[in-house]
Design a protein around this motif. Sequence first.
Motif, short mmCIF file in Angstrom:
data_model
loop_
_atom_site.label_atom_id
_atom_site.label_comp_id
_atom_site.label_asym_id
_atom_site.label_seq_id
_atom_site.Cartn_x
_atom_site.Cartn_y
_atom_site.Cartn_z
N SER A 224 -9.65 -25.45 -23.34
CA SER A 224 -10.32 -25.98 -22.15
C SER A 224 -11.33 -27.07 -22.53
CB SER A 224 -11.06 -24.86 -21.42
OG SER A 224 -12.18 -24.43 -22.18
N ASP A 225 -11.69 -27.88 -21.55
CA ASP A 225 -12.71 -28.91 -21.77
C ASP A 225 -14.01 -28.27 -22.25
OD1 ASP A 225 -10.77 -30.59 -20.76
OD2 ASP A 225 -11.94 -31.25 -19.03
N GLU A 226 -14.35 -27.15 -21.64
CA GLU A 226 -15.59 -26.45 -22.01
C GLU A 226 -15.54 -25.95 -23.45
OE1 GLU A 226 -13.70 -25.65 -19.25
OE2 GLU A 226 -14.96 -26.75 -17.83
N ASP A 227 -14.38 -25.44 -23.87
CA ASP A 227 -14.24 -24.96 -25.24
C ASP A 227 -14.34 -26.11 -26.23
OD1 ASP A 227 -13.89 -23.06 -27.26
OD2 ASP A 227 -11.70 -23.17 -27.17
N LEU A 228 -13.73 -27.24 -25.90
CA LEU A 228 -13.84 -28.41 -26.78
C LEU A 228 -15.30 -28.83 -26.91
CD1 LEU A 228 -10.80 -30.56 -25.66
CD2 LEU A 228 -11.20 -29.68 -27.94
N GLU A 229 -16.01 -28.85 -25.79
CA GLU A 229 -17.42 -29.24 -25.83
C GLU A 229 -18.24 -28.25 -26.64
OE1 GLU A 229 -21.00 -30.37 -22.79
OE2 GLU A 229 -18.93 -30.81 -22.20
N SER A 230 -17.96 -26.96 -26.49
CA SER A 230 -18.72 -25.96 -27.25
C SER A 230 -18.44 -26.05 -28.75
CB SER A 230 -18.42 -24.55 -26.73
OG SER A 230 -17.12 -24.14 -27.13
N ARG A 231 -17.29 -26.62 -29.11
CA ARG A 231 -16.94 -26.83 -30.53
C ARG A 231 -17.50 -28.13 -31.08
NH1 ARG A 231 -10.60 -25.22 -31.26
NH2 ARG A 231 -10.61 -23.24 -30.16
N GLY A 232 -18.18 -28.90 -30.22
CA GLY A 232 -18.81 -30.12 -30.69
C GLY A 232 -18.04 -31.40 -30.44
N PHE A 233 -17.16 -31.39 -29.44
CA PHE A 233 -16.34 -32.56 -29.14
C PHE A 233 -16.58 -33.05 -27.72
CE2 PHE A 233 -13.94 -30.06 -32.27
CZ PHE A 233 -13.80 -31.00 -33.28
N ASN A 234 -16.49 -34.36 -27.53
CA ASN A 234 -16.53 -34.99 -26.21
C ASN A 234 -15.18 -35.62 -25.94
OD1 ASN A 234 -19.26 -34.50 -25.52
ND2 ASN A 234 -19.92 -36.26 -26.75
N LEU A 235 -14.69 -35.48 -24.71
CA LEU A 235 -13.46 -36.14 -24.28
C LEU A 235 -13.82 -37.43 -23.57
CD1 LEU A 235 -11.61 -33.08 -22.75
CD2 LEU A 235 -10.87 -34.38 -24.74
#
Length: 189
Positions: A41-52
């Motif tokens: 998910s977008d939220e999971d990517l963000e929590s891992r330190g990534f921006n889309l």
Amino acid sequence: MFPLRGLTPAPLPSLHLKTSHLLPPLNVTISSAITNNYSISDEDLESRGFNLHRTVSDLNLDHLNKVFVAVGFPRRDPQKIRLALENTNSLLWVEYKKTQKPVAFARATGDGVFNAIIWDVVVDPSFQGIGLGKAVMERLMGELLEKGIANIALYSEPRVLGFYRPLGFVADPDGIKGMVYSRKKNSKR
């Protein structure tokens, strides 16, 4: 992914998206069917330190070029990259927040209605194997399908065909063989 290198010794396999299993039931929109199927998910990517990102703003082309080179593409002229991106219909890239550098990228060109071709799918080797390539492809394909584009193709190097098959890509189901224009170099006599 097939880099734009000029001459190629032989055409690489063209893969087309088999959309039948990706199309949602009639009472569900394509957008919700695709977004509900993201592997990360977008939220999971963000929590891992990534921006889309879905635009070229804030995309450092020198850093993107380094990712291209790291995966085996030739170094490209940044002005030509900029021009290519100006002629791109859809793109998505992932930035690692800690370094503010791109670590995954993909783009699509096409007519905006019937056909699209996905190009330049890359993931920095330091970030491969954690789902960023799949995340980029799922979102890019979702955007294309949401626009109603059902004929989605890509060119791939044979060693990475296995990555695209679980995403719904198959060798052309109609048996159409792609061709690549190749201008022979003048031989010195």
